[in-house]
Write an enzyme that holds these catalytic residues in place. Structure first.
Site, short mmCIF file in Angstrom:
data_model
loop_
_atom_site.label_atom_id
_atom_site.label_comp_id
_atom_site.label_asym_id
_atom_site.label_seq_id
_atom_site.Cartn_x
_atom_site.Cartn_y
_atom_site.Cartn_z
N ARG A 18 0.79 -1.22 0.00
CA ARG A 18 0.00 0.00 0.00
C ARG A 18 0.83 1.28 0.00
O ARG A 18 0.64 2.14 -0.84
CB ARG A 18 -0.94 0.03 1.22
CG ARG A 18 -1.98 -1.06 1.22
CD ARG A 18 -3.02 -0.79 2.30
NE ARG A 18 -3.97 -1.88 2.44
CZ ARG A 18 -5.03 -1.86 3.24
NH1 ARG A 18 -5.26 -0.80 3.97
NH2 ARG A 18 -5.84 -2.89 3.32
N HIS A 45 -7.58 -4.82 -7.59
CA HIS A 45 -7.42 -4.07 -6.34
C HIS A 45 -8.70 -4.15 -5.51
O HIS A 45 -9.58 -3.28 -5.61
CB HIS A 45 -7.09 -2.60 -6.66
CG HIS A 45 -6.47 -1.86 -5.53
ND1 HIS A 45 -5.18 -2.08 -5.09
CD2 HIS A 45 -6.94 -0.87 -4.73
CE1 HIS A 45 -4.89 -1.27 -4.10
NE2 HIS A 45 -5.96 -0.52 -3.85
N TYR A 103 -19.07 11.45 -13.36
CA TYR A 103 -19.06 12.66 -14.17
C TYR A 103 -17.76 12.87 -14.93
O TYR A 103 -17.73 13.61 -15.91
CB TYR A 103 -19.31 13.89 -13.28
CG TYR A 103 -20.65 13.89 -12.60
CD1 TYR A 103 -21.83 13.87 -13.35
CD2 TYR A 103 -20.74 13.93 -11.22
CE1 TYR A 103 -23.07 13.88 -12.72
CE2 TYR A 103 -21.97 13.94 -10.58
CZ TYR A 103 -23.14 13.91 -11.34
OH TYR A 103 -24.35 13.92 -10.72
#
Length: 841
Positions: free
Chosen positions: A30, A76, A120
């Site tokens: 990570r 992931h 969007y």
């Protein structure tokens, strides 16, 4: 009920093991980037998923939600916002020095605005991201199973770009953190090329050697890095504390006010947070000089405008902003990255070496892959050529076979082919039997053999692989390189010098008899016609007169010479700026004069290495030369520049080269020209030698240095003047009486000579009267006359007033074509012109 086998465990060991497993998972999976491609797993998976989806820099944008879904479903298994936030950051040009995602829509802003929802926005790979994935299908990197074992994902990307240093990284793991600053592509590539060129002596390369190519980090938001010592420490050890500053400049406003305009801010600083902090300080009174604050940023760039109150010192306010706000911030460098799966602190050289080693492995594996493919193809082509050479027998063999398997077996047996060659012959189309097609096969075989020879040679010579790396880096620099954005101030102090904040501009400094000094821009005095009265230049106190006007630049050092033969020093920008009509401030606020001591000369010095000597002349005609370097460091209490006789005063000082000619002009109209070398150089405390022989009560009124093609401009007390070519003044010996430079019989009418300057035709001059009236003229408008003439009226002098000083404005510092005034005073001067035309006071 069967509950299974119960085991007794040591809770200390169990907790330790569980925590270490968790910690390593966070560190490796990570928080920390891989030192080879500079990517964390989430970023690597985003780019690989886009590559797998066929989303390139030249294809259509795809919805971000679709890309995030692909990453989540295949590689992931974490929260969708974690993936989307990581992808959004890859698209932010204020976060990434070289963005890897080309975003369309709202991906956040430097004001701290969050990206729009993923439904969007749209995205595709940036061209630079494609360079990170080039050759990934050529067995260049190892692949591992994804989280559910159904797919494969790369452990690292081929990374044609040194991404870790280019874009940097930040992350917090368990018990450790990384904070790698971004750098400039061209600089990093040059450093890598330098390491490759010196690969045999790489152990001898120092951080200083690399800093010749990489002077420091290059942040996407620009700004200034203060000092180089912290950079050197970071590059040497992997850790350092770099001081960042925003870039700001000071602008003049109307009515003598200033404003500070911030155009660049430190890396990772929220612009809105900075503005709110400044506003809070202004409201609390900690920054009481601020009158207005607004954000004028637009598509053209950042612009935070801070308007100051009248009388505020802008440099002081700017230093307060650096002190009390994040306009000055610290970037804690911590180059921690994964090397062979282990966290390592990496100095600059080691980071570059790891990239070189990674690219060596990539090119080696790619070359081996291409070599295997080329050999396989060459083997097939050899079989096809055998078939074409025995075409009739091959056809007969195939026709006599019962099926394809038997045909393959017969071809292998009869023509000694491999099964792959036999299968290729069987798959060959009939059109390949044409003569032209046969030639194409032969040409392809020739090219394949050349490619095989090249690849074999490349693999056999590691230094040739290094050459390929250099060629790739040069191609990347040419294609994606750009200029550095972040400036580096070599000053190692955390406080910038004042001159770093001051623009280098021309200035006029005036000094009055009662010791008031000020500086103004030459543009406030508009060029006028000869013979005019001029505009009010300074509000005079009772019984005060202007005695001196000096033309200098803001970054010059101004040497003040006094009537007692001492010298003082101050930077021009430290002299308070004022309006045209202001009286200025007492000189004792600028330099530490003794009681009864008056400044009689001032010399602006841009650089103490530009002139060799300082030549001084007294009112009684003595001259002395001193090396200019003697005055490069003047203490606050001043230094002795020249020892004087009791009744003599030091009046004029000029920088000279040692090969110049000197002109001495007296009040009663005598002028003497002689060579500077006739005056030997002396120590600071020497008294000088005779320069000119004076008659009666005559006194020296000017000293000048001869210039090629120049003229001597003479101005009298009553405003008359002329210019005479220097060629009309013969060179005489030092200590003689000189020649007449004006009609001495007209002195009762025109007045004694008040000032004289050597000028050029392209120059302008500024005259100032004892009463503070200023007139600016073009030299070419002043008539050129002989030595014995009286001249013409240059300035209309009022009764009781007289010319006090003359300043030369060279074209390079004050353009003659400039007809505009500063501080919006055009209307004032137009009114003055109307008053003059009407004959009113």
């Amino acid at each position: 009920m069967d509950i299974g086998t119960v085991q007794s465990v040591d809770i200390d060991n169990e907790m330790r093991t569980a925590y270490m497993d968790y910690a390593m998972s966070v560190i490796v999976s990570r928080a920390l980037p891989d030192a080879r491609d500079g990517l964390k797993p989430v970023h690597r998976r985003i780019l690989y998923a886009m590559h797998d989806m066929g989303i390139r820099s030249n294809t259509a944008y795809k919805k971000s939600a679709r890309i995030v879904g692909e990453v989540l479903g295949k590689y992931h298994p974490h929260g969708d916002m974690a993936v989307y936030d990581a992808m959004a950051r890859l698209a932010q040009d204020f976060s990434m020095r070289y963005p890897l995602v080309d975003g369309q829509g709202n991906f956040g802003s430097i004001d701290g605005d969050s990206p729009a929802a993923m439904r969007y926005t749209e995205a595709r790979m940036d061209a630079r991201a494609e360079e990170m994935l080039v050759d990934i299908d050529k067995n260049t990197v190892d692949f591992i199973d994804n989280f559910d074992g159904t797919l494969q994902e790369p452990m690292v990307l081929p990374a044609r770009l040194p991404n870790m240093l280019l874009n940097g990284a930040s992350g917090i793991a368990v018990g450790m953190a990384t904070n790698i600053p971004p750098h400039n592509l061209r600089e990093i590539n040059e450093a890598i090329v330098y390491l490759i060129d010196h690969i045999d002596t790489i152990d001898d390369i120092t951080p200083e050697d690399l800093m010749k190519f990489v002077p420091g980090p290059d942040f996407p938001t620009g700004g200034v890095i203060i000092g180089t010592e912290a950079i050197k420490q970071a590059y040497s050890t992997g850790r350092g504390r770099i001081i960042m500053r925003g870039l700001a400049h000071i602008e003049d406003m109307r009515s003598g006010r200033y404003r500070i305009v911030i155009t660049e801010i430190p890396y990772q600083l929220n612009k809105t947070t900075l503005i709110e902090r400044i506003a809070e300080l202004a409201r609390s009174g900690k920054l009481d000089a601020i009158s207005d604050l607004r954000d004028e940023s637009d598509r053209r760039g950042m612009s935070i405008v801070i308007e100051l109150k009248r009388g505020a010192q802008p440099k002081r306010v700017l230093n307060q902003l650096y002190k009390y706000t994040a306009l000055q911030s610290t970037f804690g460098v911590n180059n921690l990255a994964l090397v062979d799966g282990q966290p390592r602190l990496l100095p600059l050289k080691r980071s570059l070496q790891i990239f070189i080693e990674h690219r060596q492995e990539i090119i080696t594996r790619r070359s081996q892959f291409e070599l295997d493919k080329a050999r396989q193809r060459a083997h097939i082509l050899d079989g096809l050529l055998i078939a074409l050479a025995n075409l009739d027998d091959v056809i007969k063999t195939i026709r006599e076979s019962a099926d394809a398997d038997e045909a393959k077996t017969n071809l292998v047996t009869r023509f000694k082919l491999s099964e792959a060659q036999a299968q290729a012959i069987l798959d060959m189309q009939l059109r390949r039997l044409a003569a032209l097609e046969r030639m194409k096969i032969e040409e392809e075989q020739r090219q394949i053999k050349e490619r095989i020879a090249y690849l074999e040679d490349l693999l056999a010579n590691p230094k040739k692989i290094l050459t390929v790396i250099k060629e790739d880096l040069q191609a990347m620099s040419d294609k994606y390189g750009d200029p550095r954005r972040t400036r580096i101030s070599p000053d190692e102090a955390e406080e910038l010098n004042d001159e770093d904040l001051v623009p280098d501009e021309p200035m006029l400094i005036t000094l009055t008899e009662r010791g008031y000094i000020k500086r103004v821009s030459p543009s406030v005095h508009r060029t006028r016609s000869r013979g005019r009265r001029g505009a009010s230049g300074q509000t005079m106190r009772d019984e005060d007169e202007v005695i001196m006007m000096i033309n200098a630049r803001t970054l010059d050092t101004l040497l003040f010479f006094t009537d007692k033969g001492k010298v003082y020093s101050e930077r021009v920008y430290q002299i308070p700026d004022a309006n045209r009509t202001d009286k200025g401030i007492p000189l004792v606020n600028v330099i530490s004069l003794e009681n009864g001591e008056n400044v009689t000369a001032a010399v602006p010095v841009p650089d103490f290495n530009l002139a060799n000597y300082c030549t001084m002349v007294t009112t009684l005609g003595k001259i002395k030369r001193v090396e200019l370097s003697e005055f490069s460091s003047v203490r606050n209490s001043g230094l002795i520049a020249m020892n004087l006789d009791n009744d003599d005063t030091l009046g004029w000082v000029r920088p000279t080269s040692g090969k110049d000619e000197i002109m001495i002009i007296t009040a009663q109209g005598r002028a003497l020209r002689f060579e500077e070398k006739e005056v030997r150089a002396m120590g600071r405390q020497a008294g000088g030698v005779r320069a000119i022989t004076l008659r009666g009560k005559d006194r020296v009124t000017a000293m000048e240095v001869v210039e090629p093609e120049g003229s001597l401009l003479i101005v009298t007390e009553n405003g008359y003047g002329k210019r005479t070519p220097l060629s009309e003044y013969p060179s005489k010996g030092r200590g003689t009486g000189g020649v007449y430079t004006i009609d001495h019989t007209a002195l009762p009418k025109i007045g004694h000579i008040a000032a004289a300057r050597v000028v050029q035709t392209k120059d302008e001059i500024t005259l100032i009267s004892a009463g503070g009236i200023v007139l600016r003229l073009k030299v070419k408008d002043i008539s050129e006359q002989g030595r014995s003439t009286r001249g013409v009226r240059l300035m209309d002098i009022l009764k009781g007033d007289s010319v006090a000083a003359l300043a030369r404005l060279e074209k390079t510092s004050a353009p003659a074509s400039s007809m505009e005034t500063a501080n919006g005073e055009d209307a004032v001067e137009e009114t003055e012109e109307m008053i003059e035309e009407n004959g009113e006071e």
